[in-house]
Scaffold this active site. Structure first.
Site, PDB file in Angstrom:
ATOM      1  N   TYR A 159      25.663  -5.601   1.872  1.00 11.37           N
ATOM      2  CA  TYR A 159      25.334  -5.503   0.455  1.00 11.37           C
ATOM      3  C   TYR A 159      25.975  -4.323  -0.263  1.00 11.37           C
ATOM      4  CZ  TYR A 159      21.909  -2.089   2.190  1.00 11.37           C
ATOM      5  OH  TYR A 159      21.318  -1.027   2.808  1.00 11.37           O
ATOM      6  N   CYS A 207     -17.567 -28.396  19.006  1.00 10.67           N
ATOM      7  CA  CYS A 207     -18.965 -28.816  19.035  1.00 10.67           C
ATOM      8  C   CYS A 207     -19.026 -30.199  19.678  1.00 10.67           C
ATOM      9  CB  CYS A 207     -19.522 -28.859  17.618  1.00 10.67           C
ATOM     10  SG  CYS A 207     -21.150 -29.630  17.496  1.00 10.67           S
ATOM     11  N   LYS A 225      10.421  -5.645  -7.022  1.00  6.41           N
ATOM     12  CA  LYS A 225       9.618  -6.129  -5.900  1.00  6.41           C
ATOM     13  C   LYS A 225       8.795  -7.360  -6.281  1.00  6.41           C
ATOM     14  CE  LYS A 225       9.611  -3.571  -2.365  1.00  6.41           C
ATOM     15  NZ  LYS A 225       8.797  -2.474  -2.184  1.00  6.41           N
ATOM     16  N   GLU A 232       0.834  -1.196   0.000  1.00  5.82           N
ATOM     17  CA  GLU A 232       0.000   0.000   0.000  1.00  5.82           C
ATOM     18  C   GLU A 232       0.876   1.255   0.000  1.00  5.82           C
ATOM     19  OE1 GLU A 232      -3.678   1.960   2.587  1.00  5.82           O
ATOM     20  OE2 GLU A 232      -3.034  -0.093   2.962  1.00  5.82           O
ATOM     21  N   ASP A 242      14.261  -7.925   4.079  1.00  2.29           N
ATOM     22  CA  ASP A 242      13.355  -7.008   4.765  1.00  2.29           C
ATOM     23  C   ASP A 242      13.840  -6.826   6.194  1.00  2.29           C
ATOM     24  OD1 ASP A 242      11.281  -5.337   5.238  1.00  2.29           O
ATOM     25  OD2 ASP A 242       9.744  -6.878   5.382  1.00  2.29           O
ATOM     26  N   CYS A 288     -22.797 -24.486  18.844  1.00  4.83           N
ATOM     27  CA  CYS A 288     -22.317 -24.708  17.481  1.00  4.83           C
ATOM     28  C   CYS A 288     -23.175 -23.917  16.498  1.00  4.83           C
ATOM     29  CB  CYS A 288     -22.380 -26.199  17.150  1.00  4.83           C
ATOM     30  SG  CYS A 288     -21.996 -26.576  15.417  1.00  4.83           S
ATOM     31  N   GLU A 314      22.045  -4.903   6.038  1.00  6.44           N
ATOM     32  CA  GLU A 314      20.697  -5.035   6.592  1.00  6.44           C
ATOM     33  C   GLU A 314      20.788  -5.793   7.911  1.00  6.44           C
ATOM     34  OE1 GLU A 314      16.737  -3.934   5.079  1.00  6.44           O
ATOM     35  OE2 GLU A 314      18.740  -3.662   4.297  1.00  6.44           O
ATOM     36  N   CYS A 316     -25.242 -26.860  14.165  1.00  2.96           N
ATOM     37  CA  CYS A 316     -26.268 -27.756  14.705  1.00  2.96           C
ATOM     38  C   CYS A 316     -26.889 -27.259  16.004  1.00  2.96           C
ATOM     39  CB  CYS A 316     -25.679 -29.155  14.925  1.00  2.96           C
ATOM     40  SG  CYS A 316     -24.484 -29.245  16.272  1.00  2.96           S
ATOM     41  N   CYS A 350     -22.926 -33.800  14.245  1.00  2.00           N
ATOM     42  CA  CYS A 350     -22.988 -32.458  13.649  1.00  2.00           C
ATOM     43  C   CYS A 350     -22.748 -32.559  12.144  1.00  2.00           C
ATOM     44  CB  CYS A 350     -21.938 -31.548  14.283  1.00  2.00           C
ATOM     45  SG  CYS A 350     -21.861 -29.903  13.523  1.00  2.00           S
ATOM     46  N   LYS A 410      16.407  -9.060  -1.865  1.00  2.00           N
ATOM     47  CA  LYS A 410      16.137  -7.815  -1.121  1.00  2.00           C
ATOM     48  C   LYS A 410      15.574  -8.181   0.247  1.00  2.00           C
ATOM     49  CE  LYS A 410      13.714  -3.396  -1.364  1.00  2.00           C
ATOM     50  NZ  LYS A 410      13.120  -3.530  -0.005  1.00  2.00           N
ATOM     51  N   GLU A 434      20.754  -9.523  -5.987  1.00  2.00           N
ATOM     52  CA  GLU A 434      20.768 -10.031  -4.614  1.00  2.00           C
ATOM     53  C   GLU A 434      19.345 -10.055  -4.058  1.00  2.00           C
ATOM     54  OE1 GLU A 434      23.801  -7.696  -2.277  1.00  2.00           O
ATOM     55  OE2 GLU A 434      23.996  -6.713  -4.227  1.00  2.00           O
TER      56      GLU A 434
END
Length: 679
Positions: A235, A435, A323, A41, A124, A417, A183, A420, A440, A122, A120
């Site tokens: 890196y 349950c 990515k 996002e 995180d 449940c 990293e 049922c 059931c 990437k 290489e």
């Protein structure tokens, strides 16, 4: 040509909105180590803003987040300027965009020929600069805003998994000055163990390895950092006095020679097509590796070419981050529903506003059980971070805005449940609510789906949707009913043609010949997975002997504990369950003992325990090769164990093996033993 039309008020407002969202996301990610939106996002917001600024240059101001790297250093830390800026990377999201990058590189170098690249994984984690003087670590800085970073030297010196001194393998003196970019991260296995320990101590767990690593580095108390399992992957290079390099992969090789870790999966001096193949390989194995990665970094290999290409205000022109499709996304919980599984377990599931995760549209995500819902405090209307665990099962990672106003009351499991109406019971000492009704309909339906599934009876074509239709029509009420299905009956089922019906009947009848271990697994006995079913099959040989085995006999099987033994015995003591098995045998189902390899060789009859992380093969591969050579695997170490195979970061199992004097094999010794027997 007419003059370009300027931005309208709606566009101006959208730019302001995007900038505010991005700045808030930057503060949450870089300063608080607690992201409020998914990486995907965030990338979309920045890309939208960059596209608007490209169309309307008058809106592209110097203070835009598209020109910034990271976030300003936090006030709680001393700061220090980087001698060379720590730039961020431009992103690519498709083959077309990576090919466009290659075109820009060749145009910038004024060459018509191919360019060689290094690629290489990437990782995180948290970007860092480590400054070594005469081989000793003197300073450690976070990226900060790219120009100025936070000084976290004390914390890095306290961290156990990060080199503090350079040591050239050939005995030569290290460079007088070496600025290393890398990293800081947590291995997945270490992160899992840390969260398990925190749960046992009643402490909150971390959402992901990146947040945990970043939070550990940015502690004011270095003792807390020292207790976290941090690691380093190098890196890049800042300034260096005492050594020079012509290619990027030479830099990485030098790092290794000085005792600085680099990624073993790096591809050096490659063509563009080789880079594309490498990306696809990394995408396929991303969840098999012991670290989080969200793409591949592609760099022009020649240092001279890098210098010729130069950089923009925030990014080098000679490198790009390609990515992966988003593994995590943000969406909204529209409802929380409760589903009933084959053992009667009630599972809360979040109904989500549709969102694309790793190339798949996700509309539902498991919340596991009541304890997990309470721990994450997921409620209807919440914005949540969703991921596909292992790129398969969608799950809610965390709530993104737990302090929002107007949240409804916390979710609670139903007392009955939902299918049922029978009483829902939580077993003492367990997280599951079940349950209590043996009849059931939901339990029976899910049990039949498991029975027919691949790995169990493997009835090709008998999928979940067909079983739902058969159950709704009253055609299948138990396992044995499947074997009474005929082509005319199936042909009457909605959207079922004669040929499809014939194929399904053939698959069902063909499933009558099955191994004992797969038949046991298909029955759905609690605690009896594929591995336990194999242990029982190999120890007793026939289904009849397993059905009649007492708890004490079952417990003698290496790898079978008291709880599993009681579950197996309880299943076959239940007359209704036993009658169902007998009905299957009357229908012609004939479970046969598994044919084991000939009793010879170093693996035959030996029990192996795997612990730690194996770097050259997966744990499932290792188990399969052991079993193919007549050996067995167990999850626990005991005096009955013949060997313990210790990979990287082996834990308590290794300690126990040493105490019991069980022979311990390194990964190299284990592989050599395998190769010798497999010749």
């Amino acid at each position: 040509m007419p003059d370009r039309i300027g931005a309208d008020q709606e566009t101006v407002s959208r730019v302001a909105e995007l900038r505010a969202q991005i700045e808030r996301a930057n503060r949450a990610y870089h300063e608080k180590d607690n992201p409020e939106i998914s990486d995907a996002e965030y990338d979309r917001l920045k890309r939208e803003l960059a596209e608007i600024e490209a169309r309307f240059p008058e809106l592209d101001t110097p203070d835009s987040p598209t020109h910034k790297v990271g976030a300003p250093p936090a006030e709680k830390f001393e700061t220090r300027r980087h001698s060379l800026p720590m730039l961020s990377l431009d992103n690519a999201f498709s083959r077309e965009e990576i090919r466009a990058f290659d075109v820009r590189v060749r145009k910038g170098l004024e060459t018509g020929g191919p360019v060689r690249y290094t690629a290489e994984p990437k990782m995180d984690g948290l970007a860092m600069e480590l400054i070594f003087e005469n081989g000793e670590l003197e300073h450690a800085l976070t990226r900060g805003d790219g120009e100025t970073g936070e000084v976290v030297t004390r914390n890095i010196l306290a961290a156990r998994g990060i080199p503090k001194k350079l040591s050239a393998k050939d005995g030569s003196a290290p460079p007088a000055l070496l600025e290393v970019r890398g990293e800081i991260y947590m291995r997945r296995s270490a992160f899992t163990r840390m969260n398990e320990e925190r749960l046992a101590e009643g402490l909150p767990v971390f959402a992901n390895p990146r947040n945990a690593a970043a939070g550990a580095v940015r502690q004011l108390d270095s003792a807390i950092t020292a207790g976290r399992p941090l690691a380093l992957m190098c890196y890049g290079l800042g300034r260096c006095k005492g050594a020079s390099f012509s290619t990027h992969h030479e830099i990485l090789s030098a790092f290794q020679s000085w005792g600085l870790p680099t990624n073993p999966d790096t591809l050096a001096g490659a063509s563009l097509e080789e880079v594309i193949s490498f990306y696809e390989k990394m995408l396929e194995k991303r969840h098999q590796l012991d670290f989080e990665m969200d793409g591949v970094v592609v760099k022009v290999d020649s240092v001279e070419a890098q210098q010729a290409l130069g950089q923009t205000g925030k990014s080098p022109r000679w490198a790009i981050a390609w990515k992966f499709p988003a593994a995590q996304e943000t969406t909204t919980v529209e409802d929380i529903q409760v589903y009933v599984g084959r053992t009667g377990t009630l599972t809360p599931v979040a109904v989500l506003a549709p969102v694309r995760v790793s190339g798949v549209t996700v509309t539902h995500a498991t919340l596991h059980n009541a304890d997990e819902v309470a721990r994450k405090d997921v409620r209807v209307g919440d914005r949540v971070l969703v991921q596909r665990a292992g790129d398969v099962i969608p799950e809610v990672v965390k709530v993104m805005d737990p302090e929002r106003e107007g949240r409804p009351a916390p979710f609670s499991m139903p007392a009955s449940c939902p299918v049922c109406g029978a009483e829902a019971v939580r077993v003492p000492g367990e997280a599951a609510t079940r349950c209590a009704n043996k009849k059931c309909p939901a339990k029976l339906r899910e049990a039949i789906k498991h029975f027919a599934s691949k790995g169990a009876m493997d009835m090709d074509g008998v999928g979940d949707k067909l079983i739902d239709k058969l159950a709704e029509g009253g055609l299948v009420r138990n396992f044995a009913d499947l074997f009474d299905l005929t082509e005319p009956v199936l042909a009457r089922v909605e959207r079922m043609g004669e040929k499809s019906a014939a194929n399904i009947v053939s698959a069902i009848q063909g499933a009558k010949k099955v191994s004992v271990n797969r038949f046991l697994f298909a029955l759905g006995i609690r605690h009896v997975g594929e591995h336990v079913a194999k242990l029982l099959s190999r120890r007793f040989g026939s289904l009849e002997k397993i059905m009649d085995a007492e708890v004490e006999e079952l417990e003698k099987v290496d790898g079978i504990g008291h709880i599993v033994a009681e579950s197996v015995r309880g299943y076959f003591e239940d007359q209704e369950k036993r009658n169902e098995v007998l009905a299957l045998l009357e229908k012609g189902v004939s479970p046969a003992a598994e044919e084991l390899p000939a009793a010879s060789g170093a693996f035959s009859g030996k029990t192996f325990v795997l612990t730690g992380t194996l770097s050259t093969l997966t744990r499932d591969d290792a188990k399969g090769r052991i079993e193919a050579l007549g050996g067995k695997t167990s999850e626990s170490v005991s005096k009955k164990s013949d060997y313990v195979v210790a990979g990287e970061k082996a834990g308590s199992k290794l300690t126990k093996a040493q105490a019991l004097k069980v022979p311990v094999l390194s990964e190299e010794e284990f592989l050599a033993m395998l190769e010798k027997e497999e010749k």
